[in-house]
Structure formats: C-alpha cells, structure tokens
Scaffold this active site. Structure first.
Site, mmCIF file in Angstrom:
data_model
loop_
_atom_site.group_PDB
_atom_site.id
_atom_site.type_symbol
_atom_site.label_atom_id
_atom_site.label_comp_id
_atom_site.label_asym_id
_atom_site.label_seq_id
_atom_site.Cartn_x
_atom_site.Cartn_y
_atom_site.Cartn_z
ATOM 1 N N GLY A 111 38.990 35.208 38.064
ATOM 2 C CA GLY A 111 40.306 35.660 37.510
ATOM 3 C C GLY A 111 41.064 36.936 38.323
ATOM 4 O O GLY A 111 40.370 36.889 39.480
ATOM 5 N N ASN A 112 41.935 37.373 38.204
ATOM 6 C CA ASN A 112 42.321 38.500 38.585
ATOM 7 C C ASN A 112 42.765 39.612 37.656
ATOM 8 O O ASN A 112 42.707 39.491 36.526
ATOM 9 C CB ASN A 112 43.617 37.976 39.667
ATOM 10 C CG ASN A 112 44.631 37.401 38.700
ATOM 11 O OD1 ASN A 112 45.281 38.387 38.055
ATOM 12 N ND2 ASN A 112 44.846 36.063 38.754
ATOM 13 N N ARG A 113 43.117 40.665 38.251
ATOM 14 C CA ARG A 113 43.399 41.781 37.464
ATOM 15 C C ARG A 113 44.795 42.041 36.802
ATOM 16 O O ARG A 113 45.229 42.983 36.256
ATOM 17 C CB ARG A 113 43.342 43.157 38.553
ATOM 18 C CG ARG A 113 41.827 43.472 38.924
ATOM 19 C CD ARG A 113 41.698 44.612 39.542
ATOM 20 N NE ARG A 113 40.448 44.827 40.332
ATOM 21 C CZ ARG A 113 39.345 45.013 39.715
ATOM 22 N NH1 ARG A 113 39.387 45.170 38.333
ATOM 23 N NH2 ARG A 113 38.187 44.901 40.453
ATOM 24 N N SER A 114 45.698 41.201 36.966
ATOM 25 C CA SER A 114 47.013 41.171 36.502
ATOM 26 C C SER A 114 46.990 41.371 34.849
ATOM 27 O O SER A 114 46.286 40.538 34.241
ATOM 28 C CB SER A 114 47.719 39.969 36.786
ATOM 29 O OG SER A 114 49.183 39.977 36.031
ATOM 30 N N ALA A 120 50.188 36.107 38.376
ATOM 31 C CA ALA A 120 49.267 36.174 39.380
ATOM 32 C C ALA A 120 48.508 34.967 39.322
ATOM 33 O O ALA A 120 47.471 34.719 38.420
ATOM 34 C CB ALA A 120 48.284 37.186 39.566
#
Ligand code: C5P
Length: 399
Positions: free
Chosen positions: A207-210, A274
């Site tokens: 995943g990502n930090r958005s 994102a």
C-alpha cells in the site's frame, strides 16, 4: 497569473478602525487570498500607504491621478474577484448609494461586476441615522452584501452598535459570499481519494501512505459549490460526506473499473488518489507461511489516468496529482510538465512529499501547472484552501 476566485480588493475608508484592516489583510493572506489594498485619502490619516504596501507585498495606489497610463480603476475592477471595503464609513455609504465616483476606490466599485462586501463601522448615532439606514437599504437592493457591525465600546466612551467586527467573522462572510457564487452547479465531478492496496495474500498487501484528506477536501468543496460529486475512495478512514455519492474500492483494478463506468458521463475527473503502480502477480489466496514469504512478484498496473485522459471528450477536464520526493522547485516543475504532457492533463498539482510531509497532514505545498503552462507556486496552505484554488481553475476551464 492568479488563481481565479482568490483575488480580493480591500478598500479602506477613513475611519479610526482602519487599523483593524491590517489584521484582516493578514488573515486573508493566510486563507490564500491575494489582496490589493486601495485606501481612500481620508484613511491615510489613520494608516499610511507604506504600511499597506509592506503588509500586502504589493504596490498601493492611493490616488486616481497616479499611474494613469495603466487605467488602474478599470484594470483593478477587472482583475479582482471580490471587493471588500473595511471599514466603510457613513460618508462612503452615501457616496456609493448615490453612485458617485470621485476617487480611485469609488471608481473601481462602479466599474466592477465582482461581488461587493461592505463592512460599516461608525458611532452608533451615525449607524442608526435614517440617512445611513436608507443608504444601506439602497446598496443591499443593488446587490451589495452589508455585514452588520458589532456591538460594544466605541472609540470614545460611548457604547452601542457600530463596531468593526472581528477579522474571523468578516472572513466567514467573505467565504459565504464566495460559496454563494456556486459556480459548479450542474457539473458532475468524479474525484478519487486515498491509496489503493494490492494484496499479496488474504492477510498482507502493498500500500501507500495516502490518507485521502485531499480528495475528501476536494469532494466537500466541490459539493458546496453546487457540483454533483462522485467520490471513489480507496482505503480511507475518514467520515463520509453527506450528500456525496461514495464508492469504496481497495485495488487499482477496482478503482479503474468504477472510473471506466463513471468517467464518460462526468464533466471532470480529479485524480487525487495514490494509485499503486504495480500489483502482485504471484498472489496467493491462502496465507503464505512466513518461511515461504521470500519473494513478491510484481506486475505493472495500467495507468488509469492516462488511459481515461486518452479517451476524454471535448469539454471534459482532468486534474492529476503527483507526489514527488524532490525538494527543489526546478525538478518538481520539470516532472510536473512531463506528467502533464504524457498523461494529457488539463491541470496537475505536484507536491513534495519528502520526509513524510503532506501524507496525512491537513496542509500541503507544491505547484500547479496547467495546459497553458502557467505555473503557480503554492506555499504551505490547508488542503481545503488548495481545493478552492484548484476548483476555481476547474470552474474557469469548464466555462
Ligand atoms: O506518474 P504518477 O504515478 O506520479 O502520476 C500520478 C497521477 O497518476 C495521480 O493522479 C494518480 O492518481 C494517477 N495514477 C493512475 N494510475 C496509476 C498510477 C498513477 O491513475 N497506475
């Protein structure tokens, strides 16, 4: 070039409370407005031109006969999206009500079609005088917004109605007037938020930090300007916004599937999510034992934005986002230009997310580039304010 909707002309008339407009000017700048100050000759007895130039960071013209070659009363009337006159004296109310134009400020007011907000401040006897009451009524009938003065102690020992309101109350009224312009009524806007996740197995994902805060701020702002908003959100933890159609997705493929259905009948797409650039090609539908978890194979995800933009119909507007980890302005600008062109976008907002900045924060900073290659440097502002700025641009592109 200035973002549409964010340029305010602050007129200052000759009342003792003119000094309070120094604070108003500062607070307006904090809200992301660009402010031109036009003081009347009488007001210069209370606050001088140098103060206004230093505070606004802009040239201040105080007299109708200066800079005549640039016809300032017409250019300033055209350039500014809103006129706020604080304080407005009883004398100025009378002049405006009778349509007089004998100085720079009154000429600008007559020449401008922008919304106009008056902030009267005077002694209670003057405010309640039937001549003033009559003038206010006439101006309101002509579409001026008149903020009611506050009650309390005046300059001398007298007490009553006529005080200059707190800057925060004036700004609330300004924002209301801006919202009333509801320039996105009838527009269908598709907005993505959050960060997609690509599963490795039923337990784990990439995943990502958005956080989704920017996409949600955009959705709320667009809805409050009258747009019909469809928010497609990936893995966010934010409260739903009332009145906004919201679809939850997890992966890039799911997001793409929803957007492919929705985009053809939308007027605009704002792609602030994102999106994972790759998915796991050796996904296991049972939990991978830790002893065997030594290799995750990736396969590129299609670029959703690029593919939608390649099929966009005339009149549709697309805004993309880009998160970069380069602190220097030139490289942010370079990558922004490249992405704008390669993805055929109308506008791109590039932000610098190095050091964990911006993700999860209520603030942002970066730059906006549009297809005419105008570049606007965005200093640290709230994600709400950035939403207003981007929607001003979107509204003008939608026409
Ligand atoms: O190229 P980059 O990933 O920096 O571009 C970011 C923009 O492209 C964002 O608006 C993002 O939502 C979108 N994007 C996409 N599909 C991908 C990757 C990014 O739509 N696979």
């Amino acid at each position: 070039m200035f973002p549409r909707g964010r340029k305010i002309l602050l007129g200052v008339a000759g009342g003792i409370s003119a000094y309070k407009s120094c604070d108003l000017l500062r607070r307006l700048q904090d809200e992301g407005f660009i402010v031109d100050v036009v003081p009347t000759a009488a007001s210069l007895n209370f606050v001088g031109k140098a103060t206004w130039e230093a505070l606004s960071g802009r040239k201040v013209i105080t007299d109708f006969w200066s800079d005549v070659e640039s016809v300032p009363h017409i250019s300033m009337a055209k350039e500014n999206d809103l006129i706020v006159i604080a304080p407005t004296t009883a004398d100025l109310l009378g002049k405006l009500a009778s349509g007089r134009a004998d100085d720079l400020l009154t000429n600008i007011v007559l020449a401008s079609t922008a919304p106009k907000i008056l902030v009267p401040a005077m002694h209670p006897e003057m405010w309640l005088n039937s001549a003033t009451v009559e003038n206010v009524k006439i101006l309101q009938q002509r579409g001026f917004f008149v903020i009611q003065p506050g009650e309390g102690r005046m300059t001398g020992s007298d007490i009553g109605v006529g005080r200059y309101p707190d800057s925060v109350n004036i700004i609330t009224e300004i924002n209301k007037v801006i919202l009333q312009s509801a320039d996105l009524v009838g527009k269908r806007i598709l907005i993505t938020a959050g960060g997609t996740r690509e599963p490795i197995d039923p337990i784990r994902f990439i995943g990502n930090r958005s956080s989704g805060k920017q996409g949600f701020a955009l959705a709320a702002a667009a809805a409050s300007r009258g747009a019909q908003v469809h928010l497609v959100t990936a893995n966010t933890d934010l409260p739903l916004i009332e009145g906004i159609t919201t679809t939850h997705v997890e992966t890039a493929a799911q997001m793409s599937a929803v957007l492919e259905i929705e985009f053809p009948h939308s007027d605009a797409l704002i792609m602030s999510a994102a999106v994972a650039d790759a998915k796991v090609s050796n996904y296991s539908d049972i939990k991978i034992k830790k002893e065997s978890l030594d290799r995750v194979e990736l396969q590129k995800n299609p670029d959703i934005l690029k593919s939608l933009a390649s099929g966009k119909k005339p009149g549709q507007v697309i805004i993309g986002f880009a998160a970069e980890t380069s602190a220097d302005f030139e490289s942010l600008e370079k990558s922004g230009h490249a992405k704008l062109a390669s993805k055929s976008l109308d506008i791109i907002y590039v932000n610098n997310v190095s050091d964990g900045a911006i993700f999860g924060s209520n603030h942002t900073q970066g730059l906006i580039i549009d297809s005419q290659l105008n570049v606007i440097k965005v200093p640290e502002i709230s994600k709400d304010t950035l939403s207003d700025i981007l929607l001003d641009q979107l509204a003008s592109k939608l026409g």
